[in-house]
Design an enzyme around this catalytic site. Sequence first.
Site, short mmCIF file in Angstrom:
data_model
loop_
_atom_site.label_atom_id
_atom_site.label_comp_id
_atom_site.label_asym_id
_atom_site.label_seq_id
_atom_site.Cartn_x
_atom_site.Cartn_y
_atom_site.Cartn_z
N LYS A 40 -4.55 -6.74 3.29
CA LYS A 40 -4.45 -5.58 2.38
C LYS A 40 -5.85 -5.22 1.87
CE LYS A 40 -2.76 -2.53 -0.62
NZ LYS A 40 -3.64 -2.34 -1.72
N HIS B 4 -7.60 -3.48 4.62
CA HIS B 4 -6.99 -2.14 4.67
C HIS B 4 -7.67 -1.23 3.65
CE1 HIS B 4 -4.34 0.71 2.62
NE2 HIS B 4 -3.75 0.93 3.77
N ASN B 5 -7.82 -1.73 2.43
CA ASN B 5 -8.46 -0.91 1.39
C ASN B 5 -9.92 -0.63 1.72
OD1 ASN B 5 -6.01 -1.33 0.10
ND2 ASN B 5 -6.93 -1.48 -1.91
N GLU C 44 -9.99 2.04 4.10
CA GLU C 44 -9.67 3.28 3.35
C GLU C 44 -10.95 3.85 2.69
OE1 GLU C 44 -6.27 2.71 0.66
OE2 GLU C 44 -7.41 3.74 -0.89
N SER D 159 0.83 -1.20 0.00
CA SER D 159 0.00 0.00 0.00
C SER D 159 0.86 1.25 0.00
CB SER D 159 -0.91 0.03 1.23
OG SER D 159 -1.62 1.26 1.25
P1 NBP Z 1 -0.79 -2.22 -14.11
O1 NBP Z 1 -1.74 -2.84 -13.16
O2 NBP Z 1 -1.25 -1.16 -15.01
O3 NBP Z 1 -0.13 -3.39 -15.00
C1 NBP Z 1 0.77 -3.12 -16.05
C2 NBP Z 1 1.89 -4.14 -16.04
O4 NBP Z 1 1.36 -5.47 -16.23
C3 NBP Z 1 2.84 -3.89 -17.21
O5 NBP Z 1 4.15 -4.19 -16.77
C4 NBP Z 1 2.36 -4.91 -18.25
O6 NBP Z 1 3.33 -5.28 -19.19
C5 NBP Z 1 2.04 -6.07 -17.35
N1 NBP Z 1 1.23 -7.11 -17.99
C6 NBP Z 1 -0.06 -7.09 -18.38
BR1 NBP Z 1 -1.15 -5.64 -18.33
N2 NBP Z 1 -0.48 -8.26 -18.91
C7 NBP Z 1 0.60 -9.06 -18.83
C8 NBP Z 1 0.81 -10.41 -19.22
N3 NBP Z 1 -0.16 -11.17 -19.72
N4 NBP Z 1 2.05 -10.92 -19.04
C9 NBP Z 1 3.05 -10.18 -18.52
N5 NBP Z 1 2.90 -8.90 -18.12
C10 NBP Z 1 1.68 -8.35 -18.27
O7 NBP Z 1 0.51 -1.69 -13.32
P2 NBP Z 1 0.61 -0.88 -11.94
O8 NBP Z 1 -0.39 0.21 -11.82
O9 NBP Z 1 2.07 -0.56 -11.81
O10 NBP Z 1 0.24 -1.97 -10.84
C11 NBP Z 1 0.93 -3.19 -10.70
C12 NBP Z 1 0.25 -4.03 -9.64
O11 NBP Z 1 0.32 -3.35 -8.40
C13 NBP Z 1 -1.23 -4.28 -9.91
O12 NBP Z 1 -1.59 -5.57 -9.49
C14 NBP Z 1 -1.92 -3.25 -9.04
O13 NBP Z 1 -3.22 -3.62 -8.69
C15 NBP Z 1 -0.99 -3.21 -7.85
N6 NBP Z 1 -1.02 -1.99 -7.06
C16 NBP Z 1 -1.15 -0.78 -7.64
C17 NBP Z 1 -1.17 0.37 -6.87
C18 NBP Z 1 -1.28 1.72 -7.50
O14 NBP Z 1 -1.38 2.70 -6.76
N7 NBP Z 1 -1.22 1.82 -8.82
C19 NBP Z 1 -1.04 0.28 -5.49
C20 NBP Z 1 -0.87 -0.97 -4.92
C21 NBP Z 1 -0.86 -2.09 -5.72
P3 NBP Z 1 3.46 -4.45 -20.57
O15 NBP Z 1 4.26 -3.23 -20.22
O16 NBP Z 1 4.20 -5.36 -21.45
O17 NBP Z 1 2.08 -4.13 -21.03
#
Ligand code: NBP
Length: 480
Positions: free
Chosen positions: A187, A190-191, A194, A133
């Site tokens: 987690k 937690h959300n 939130e 988080s």
């Molecule tokens: P995203 O959730 O937007 O995911 C994008 C990533 O997933 C890219 O690296 C993409 O690769 C990869 N990907 C996908 Br889409 N399909 C794929 C596949 N079939 N095989 C391999 N790679 C694949 O990224 P994020 O916002 O950085 O979040 C990452 C994780 O962290 C998520 O699970 C999210 O829920 C979690 N999270 C996010 C936050 C936040 O604030 N954003 C907070 C806490 C947790 P590509 O570049 O090749 O398309």
Amino acid sequence: MTSSSAIAQIGVTGLAVMGSNIARNFARHGYTVALHNRSVAKTDALLDAHGDEGEFVRTETIEEFVGALEKPRRVLIMVKAGEATDAVIEELAAVMEPGDIIIDGGNALYTDTIRREAAMKARGLNFVGAGISGGEEGALNGPAIMPGGPTESYESLGPLLESISAKVDGVPCCTHIGPDGSGHFVKMVHNGIEYADMQLIGEAYHLLRDALGFDAARVAGVFTEWNSGDLESYLVEITAQVLQQVDATTGKPLVDVIVDAAEQKGTGRWTVKSALDLGVPVTGIAEAVFARALSGSRDQRKAAQGLASGTLAEKPTDAAQFTEDIRRALYASKIVAYAQGFDQIAAGSAEYDWNLRPGDLATIWRGGCIIRARFLNRIKDAYEENPELPSLILAPYFREAIEQAVDSWRRVVSTAVQLGIPVPAFASSLSYYDALRAERLPAALTQAQRDFFGAHTYERVDADGKYHTLWSGDRREISA
Ligand code: NBP
């Protein structure tokens, strides 16, 4: 700098915003980090922009990536939750070796994590579901991390995760939560908390705006002041900042030009679904999820404009007193929302035999995460004093805090009801509190009704056993 010969202590696959920032966080803490992303462009973009922040190993294929890691290998997956995570796990598992550790840092549903952990265990791999988080800023500068999975794997993984996590009073905001899906479960809750916290803040803002007629700047001032007391928290702090923001195009407060339809990604909904299955009333969280849904029902809301509001619209006359009432109502409702969230954690722990320690959660949520707040120190203290607390509300500090707030809380809810200002989370939290402390609930009548139409039986206050009244016969009571 980048090096192709270095042996990395950790690998990160999935280099969108979260993965990139966590990889940089590891590198800044002196770890050599192997980088991998499905499309190489993201790996190169990260190296171009930040390759000088530490030691990175650039890789293109999964084989290269896994080959760059020290044993036991540690790979953190930061890809889109759901099918993408399953696909990446499968690719990794095909080339990793027994004893290696796969960490899913995405927002996985905890039941998926339970399934994945079992499947990886059968292949000799350690699978850790880690809730993270703090958003992108936290990922870079110190998130709260909630890793669940085999205890052995935490020995090798824990020091890395703890070093990149936020710290409060020198204590890392990361600890081993428990087995399999427990990290993602907490987690999720937690959300959910939130969601409730944000809804309560929204209701306080709505009351200050519509009951007292304050403009956004004035409400910002109120939140800034509140942030120097018991309500001090990241969410209250950013609320003040958001309300101060002026729209460059119109010159109006930004909040007044944003469409009032809140979206959701799903973790609040998951929390409520899980709470329904576990039979735990999380009324604050549920109201928050429903309030977002209602706000998004734009057609219905448009059609309902102009419906009668009634004639009882008497506004508070003492603005300072009513502002203080709202502050107290917010604090009391917040205590209820957290108490309910911790009840859900206790119920999940019992259901899955996780042996979770609620005090640990309060400790690691004090920093890094979105719900970080002064308040969590109080929760930590309450569980330290009594780990078996039946409800957070019963801890002496919270009991007293509610006692001091309860009249304000009732005034706020009744004023809101009279003015027609929706306060679902304030009102349901107050009702929850009243139900919890009630000596006798109308559930006795419910039981009698159930017995009447379905012979579902009831218990008596003055005797053991189950009873049934012959409702369609001579109405005698019999032992069931
Ligand atoms: P995203 O959730 O937007 O995911 C994008 C990533 O997933 C890219 O690296 C993409 O690769 C990869 N990907 C996908 Br889409 N399909 C794929 C596949 N079939 N095989 C391999 N790679 C694949 O990224 P994020 O916002 O950085 O979040 C990452 C994780 O962290 C998520 O699970 C999210 O829920 C979690 N999270 C996010 C936050 C936040 O604030 N954003 C907070 C806490 C947790 P590509 O570049 O090749 O398309």
